[in-house]
Design an enzyme around this catalytic site. Structure first.
Site, short mmCIF file in Angstrom:
data_model
loop_
_atom_site.label_atom_id
_atom_site.label_comp_id
_atom_site.label_asym_id
_atom_site.label_seq_id
_atom_site.Cartn_x
_atom_site.Cartn_y
_atom_site.Cartn_z
N PHE A 36 0.86 -1.19 0.00
CA PHE A 36 0.00 0.00 0.00
C PHE A 36 0.90 1.25 0.00
CE2 PHE A 36 -3.24 2.95 1.19
CZ PHE A 36 -4.47 2.34 0.93
N GLU A 72 -1.03 -5.46 7.94
CA GLU A 72 -0.59 -6.86 7.88
C GLU A 72 0.88 -7.05 8.28
OE1 GLU A 72 -2.48 -5.50 5.27
OE2 GLU A 72 -4.26 -6.44 6.12
N ALA A 94 3.93 2.74 4.84
CA ALA A 94 3.63 4.17 4.78
C ALA A 94 2.13 4.35 5.00
CB ALA A 94 4.03 4.75 3.42
N VAL A 95 1.79 5.00 6.10
CA VAL A 95 0.38 5.28 6.39
C VAL A 95 0.20 6.79 6.28
CG1 VAL A 95 -1.53 4.77 7.92
CG2 VAL A 95 0.52 3.36 8.04
N THR A 100 -10.58 10.22 6.97
CA THR A 100 -11.37 9.40 7.89
C THR A 100 -10.47 8.87 9.01
OG1 THR A 100 -10.90 7.26 6.87
CG2 THR A 100 -12.64 8.60 5.86
N HIS A 102 -9.62 6.01 9.53
CA HIS A 102 -8.94 4.78 9.10
C HIS A 102 -7.45 4.82 9.43
CE1 HIS A 102 -9.21 1.08 6.83
NE2 HIS A 102 -8.12 1.40 6.17
N1 INI Z 1 -2.36 0.60 4.44
C1 INI Z 1 -1.19 1.26 4.46
O1 INI Z 1 -0.12 0.63 4.49
N2 INI Z 1 -1.17 2.62 4.46
C2 INI Z 1 -2.31 3.35 4.42
O2 INI Z 1 -2.22 4.61 4.39
C3 INI Z 1 -3.56 2.69 4.40
N3 INI Z 1 -4.79 3.43 4.35
O3 INI Z 1 -4.75 4.65 4.48
O4 INI Z 1 -5.86 2.87 4.18
C4 INI Z 1 -3.56 1.26 4.41
N4 INI Z 1 -4.70 0.55 4.38
C5 INI Z 1 -4.74 -0.87 4.10
C6 INI Z 1 -4.51 -1.72 5.33
O5 INI Z 1 -3.15 -1.66 5.75
C7 INI Z 1 -4.85 -3.19 5.08
O6 INI Z 1 -4.02 -3.70 4.08
C8 INI Z 1 -6.31 -3.39 4.65
O7 INI Z 1 -7.19 -2.76 5.56
C9 INI Z 1 -6.64 -4.92 4.62
O8 INI Z 1 -6.51 -5.48 5.93
#
Ligand code: INI
Length: 173
Positions: A36, A72, A94-95, A100, A102
């Site tokens: 991601f 994960e 990287a988040v 939201t 999330h």
């Molecule tokens: N995963 C990330 O690594 N970074 C993000 O910024 C992010 N956002 O913003 O949604 C993100 N979402 C996916 C999450 O990590 C899982 O892979 C998904 O929810 C499935 O479990």
């Protein structure tokens, strides 16, 4: 222990243990990278792999595991750290904050789970996860004007792996 040298000069009896981030030869390092925000995590990964190589970690002693997102990372980190095959596990992700809540769940669970994986196994698990408000901030910290947090985390992985080898193991609870 370069930074603490001045205070130690007054206490010559104290023995210091610390890891050397440049002493990677012979260490087995697992890297877990989230897909991601791949534009950012690819840069973190390039920084981390480059730094591991510079420190002497050999390609054949490095394992790369790719997971869908930062959420994960703890799952893979726990498996790898518990396998007994790696001296340290380096997590990269990287988040980036959206509109939201999330962000808070993903970033919070990644941090909590990575710390838990290290505590449960006694193997250093490193937090090379950017948590930023904007893409710009993430670019700046993944090989931009504020360095590369992937490379920094790779240094920390080598240092902690060396330190872990030198510290007493203690009794199992
Ligand atoms: N995963 C990330 O690594 N970074 C993000 O910024 C992010 N956002 O913003 O949604 C993100 N979402 C996916 C999450 O990590 C899982 O892979 C998904 O929810 C499935 O479990």
């Amino acid at each position: 222990m370069r930074r603490a040298d001045p205070p130690l000069a007054r206490h010559p009896g104290i023995r210091v243990r610390s890891g050397d981030a440049r002493a990677g030869r012979g260490l087995r390092i697992a890297v877990v990278a989230a897909r991601f925000n791949a534009r950012i995590t690819d840069r973190l990964l390039a920084g981390a792999l480059g730094r591991l190589e510079q420190s002497g970690v050999r390609g054949q002693d490095t394992v790369l595991v790719v997971v869908p997102g930062a959420f994960e990372l703890p799952f893979a980190a726990r498996r790898l750290a518990g396998s007994g095959r790696h001296d340290a596990v380096l997590c990269l992700g990287a988040v980036i904050r959206g509109g939201t809540p999330h962000f808070d769940f993903v970033a919070g669970e990644a941090a909590r789970g990575i710390a838990a994986a290290s505590e449960a196994t006694g193997v250093p698990v490193l937090f090379g996860v950017l948590t930023t408000n904007t893409l710009r901030q993430a670019l700046d910290r993944s090989g931009g004007r504020f360095g590369n947090r992937g490379a920094d985390a790779a240094d920390a992985a080598v240092e902690m792996a060396r330190l872990a080898r030198s510290l007493p193991r203690g009794r199992r609870r």
